[in-house]
Scaffold this active site. Structure first.
Site, PDB file in Angstrom:
ATOM      1  N   GLU A  18      35.261  -4.782   8.265  1.00 17.39           N
ATOM      2  CA  GLU A  18      34.341  -4.350   9.327  1.00 17.39           C
ATOM      3  C   GLU A  18      35.115  -3.548  10.368  1.00 17.39           C
ATOM      4  OE1 GLU A  18      31.516  -7.076  11.052  1.00 17.39           O
ATOM      5  OE2 GLU A  18      31.017  -5.633  12.627  1.00 17.39           O
ATOM      6  N   GLU A  74      39.435  -3.918  15.299  1.00 21.12           N
ATOM      7  CA  GLU A  74      38.864  -3.628  16.631  1.00 21.12           C
ATOM      8  C   GLU A  74      40.015  -3.281  17.575  1.00 21.12           C
ATOM      9  OE1 GLU A  74      37.043  -2.670  19.514  1.00 21.12           O
ATOM     10  OE2 GLU A  74      35.522  -3.422  18.133  1.00 21.12           O
ATOM     11  N   ASP A  95      30.577   3.826  18.268  1.00 24.67           N
ATOM     12  CA  ASP A  95      30.356   4.510  19.555  1.00 24.67           C
ATOM     13  C   ASP A  95      29.594   5.809  19.291  1.00 24.67           C
ATOM     14  OD1 ASP A  95      31.720   2.723  21.406  1.00 24.67           O
ATOM     15  OD2 ASP A  95      33.517   3.258  20.287  1.00 24.67           O
ATOM     16  N   ASP A  98      21.850   3.069  16.415  1.00 23.49           N
ATOM     17  CA  ASP A  98      20.573   3.117  17.143  1.00 23.49           C
ATOM     18  C   ASP A  98      20.393   4.493  17.798  1.00 23.49           C
ATOM     19  OD1 ASP A  98      22.679   2.627  18.907  1.00 23.49           O
ATOM     20  OD2 ASP A  98      21.408   1.574  20.354  1.00 23.49           O
ATOM     21  N   THR A 103      23.405  -7.244  15.921  1.00 24.93           N
ATOM     22  CA  THR A 103      24.654  -7.258  16.696  1.00 24.93           C
ATOM     23  C   THR A 103      24.359  -7.132  18.202  1.00 24.93           C
ATOM     24  OG1 THR A 103      25.093  -4.886  16.870  1.00 24.93           O
ATOM     25  CG2 THR A 103      25.692  -5.931  14.779  1.00 24.93           C
ATOM     26  N   LYS A 104      25.420  -7.310  18.993  1.00 26.86           N
ATOM     27  CA  LYS A 104      25.263  -7.231  20.449  1.00 26.86           C
ATOM     28  C   LYS A 104      24.788  -5.839  20.895  1.00 26.86           C
ATOM     29  CE  LYS A 104      27.874  -7.714  24.675  1.00 26.86           C
ATOM     30  NZ  LYS A 104      29.217  -7.765  25.276  1.00 26.86           N
ATOM     31  N   PHE A 105      25.423  -4.793  20.325  1.00 26.88           N
ATOM     32  CA  PHE A 105      25.031  -3.433  20.723  1.00 26.88           C
ATOM     33  C   PHE A 105      23.638  -3.084  20.237  1.00 26.88           C
ATOM     34  CE2 PHE A 105      28.118  -0.946  23.046  1.00 26.88           C
ATOM     35  CZ  PHE A 105      29.130  -1.882  23.154  1.00 26.88           C
ATOM     36  N   GLU A 106      23.289  -3.631  19.096  1.00 30.08           N
ATOM     37  CA  GLU A 106      21.947  -3.394  18.568  1.00 30.08           C
ATOM     38  C   GLU A 106      20.908  -3.997  19.517  1.00 30.08           C
ATOM     39  OE1 GLU A 106      21.511  -5.227  14.770  1.00 30.08           O
ATOM     40  OE2 GLU A 106      19.664  -4.135  14.318  1.00 30.08           O
TER      41      GLU A 106
HETATM   42  C1  SAM Z   1      29.443   0.502  20.305  1.00 30.86           C
HETATM   43  S1  SAM Z   1      30.607  -0.730  19.897  1.00 30.86           S
HETATM   44  C2  SAM Z   1      29.760  -1.716  18.662  1.00 30.86           C
HETATM   45  C3  SAM Z   1      30.383  -3.076  18.487  1.00 30.86           C
HETATM   46  C4  SAM Z   1      29.703  -3.980  17.441  1.00 30.86           C
HETATM   47  N1  SAM Z   1      29.825  -3.431  16.102  1.00 30.86           N
HETATM   48  C5  SAM Z   1      28.257  -4.211  17.774  1.00 30.86           C
HETATM   49  O1  SAM Z   1      27.393  -3.657  17.076  1.00 30.86           O
HETATM   50  O2  SAM Z   1      27.984  -4.968  18.722  1.00 30.86           O
HETATM   51  C6  SAM Z   1      31.794   0.147  18.942  1.00 30.86           C
HETATM   52  C7  SAM Z   1      33.120  -0.595  18.818  1.00 30.86           C
HETATM   53  O3  SAM Z   1      33.993   0.122  17.945  1.00 30.86           O
HETATM   54  C8  SAM Z   1      35.306   0.037  18.440  1.00 30.86           C
HETATM   55  N2  SAM Z   1      36.048   1.178  17.881  1.00 30.86           N
HETATM   56  C9  SAM Z   1      35.782   2.487  18.082  1.00 30.86           C
HETATM   57  N3  SAM Z   1      36.624   3.250  17.369  1.00 30.86           N
HETATM   58  C10 SAM Z   1      37.449   2.392  16.706  1.00 30.86           C
HETATM   59  C11 SAM Z   1      38.538   2.590  15.820  1.00 30.86           C
HETATM   60  N4  SAM Z   1      38.945   3.821  15.455  1.00 30.86           N
HETATM   61  N5  SAM Z   1      39.172   1.500  15.333  1.00 30.86           N
HETATM   62  C12 SAM Z   1      38.770   0.251  15.684  1.00 30.86           C
HETATM   63  N6  SAM Z   1      37.731   0.007  16.516  1.00 30.86           N
HETATM   64  C13 SAM Z   1      37.087   1.074  17.018  1.00 30.86           C
HETATM   65  C14 SAM Z   1      35.145   0.050  19.943  1.00 30.86           C
HETATM   66  O4  SAM Z   1      36.239  -0.547  20.599  1.00 30.86           O
HETATM   67  C15 SAM Z   1      33.850  -0.759  20.130  1.00 30.86           C
HETATM   68  O5  SAM Z   1      34.112  -2.127  20.338  1.00 30.86           O
END
Ligand code: SAM
Length: 225
Positions: free
Chosen positions: A55, A80, A130, A166, A203-206
């Site tokens: 993941e 992460e 992101d 989303d 998920t949290k962001f969802e």
């Molecule tokens: C918008 S958040 C979504 C988190 C989680 N998947 C959720 O749906 O709640 C995106 C996450 O991806 C991580 N992230 C972004 N680019 C990454 C990378 N190249 N390697 C590891 N993590 C990364 C960010 O730190 C962030 O926590």
């Protein structure tokens, strides 16, 4: 030559709670893996042989912990860059006594390039990456054709890539890039998006997106076998 690398994240560590910090100190030796130039031996790090799912960007890890508890027959590797999220996940792994998860605190692209063997994964999850919504930031979106080449190389024949977002224009972009790859086959019956499969928790962001009135698009592709 310009060797500047465009990354999909900006390292902002944010606030880490004493509980999360303590979890990292106590539990990192059990669950944490260090980035280096060696391809990892899965049976060694998990103490068993089992199908492996990666993941990418698990955030606070709520959904990863749930999946690992529900599908204990699989091994999970979470990647992460955000430290508080790592601490949060570690606390859950300890509380739920989960043993089939290992974690990297590093850029997922570099981990895939250097630590993961080709043709070795049954699944790769990318949930709510992101979105980088501003046009001038689109180059930071993790899904680009070279990223899809990389993840396809790491999947076993028959392995799957599952993304969810989303942001509608990001979903369209991901769909376009995936459709272009000759070794990937869309699992959606209409050649577009899928319903959220049962194995993927919300998920949290969802949840945050849904509260803002966003839609959700799941994309599920398999590598030809
Ligand atoms: C918008 S958040 C979504 C988190 C989680 N998947 C959720 O749906 O709640 C995106 C996450 O991806 C991580 N992230 C972004 N680019 C990454 C990378 N190249 N390697 C590891 N993590 C990364 C960010 O730190 C962030 O926590």
């Amino acid at each position: 030559m310009n060797t500047h690398k465009i990354r999909s994240f900006i390292r902002r560590q944010g606030r880490i709670t004493p509980g999360q910090q303590g979890a990292i100190e106590r539990l990192w030796p059990k669950y944490g893996l260090e980035y280096n130039n060696k391809v990892i031996n899965y049976s060694e790090i998990f103490d068993r042989k089992a199908p492996l799912i990666v993941e990418i960007g698990f955030g606070n890890g709520d959904s990863l912990a749930k999946m690992a508890a529900n599908q204990s027959e699989n091994n999970y590797l979470g990647i992460e860059v955000h430290k508080p999220g790592i601490g949060h996940l570690l606390l859950q792994l300890e509380q739920l006594e989960i043993n089939n998860v290992r974690i990297f605190n590093h850029d997922a692209v570099e981990i895939l390039e250097h630590n993961i063997a080709d043709n070795s994964l049954i699944g790769i999850h990318l949930f709510f990456p992101d979105p980088w919504p501003k046009k001038r930031h689109h180059k930071r979106r993790i899904v680009q054709s070279n990223f899809i080449d990389l993840i396809t190389r790491k999947l076993q024949p028959g392995g799957y890539f599952h993304a969810a977002t989303d942001w509608h224009d990001y979903a369209e972009h991901i769909l376009k890039v995936l459709q272009k790859h000759p070794a990937l086959i869309n699992q959606s019956s209409d050649g577009m998006y899928c319903e959220r499969p049962d194995y993927r928790p919300v998920t949290k962001f969802e949840r945050r997106g849904l509260a803002l009135g966003h839609g959700v698009w799941d994309l599920l592709f398999k590598k030809t076998g």
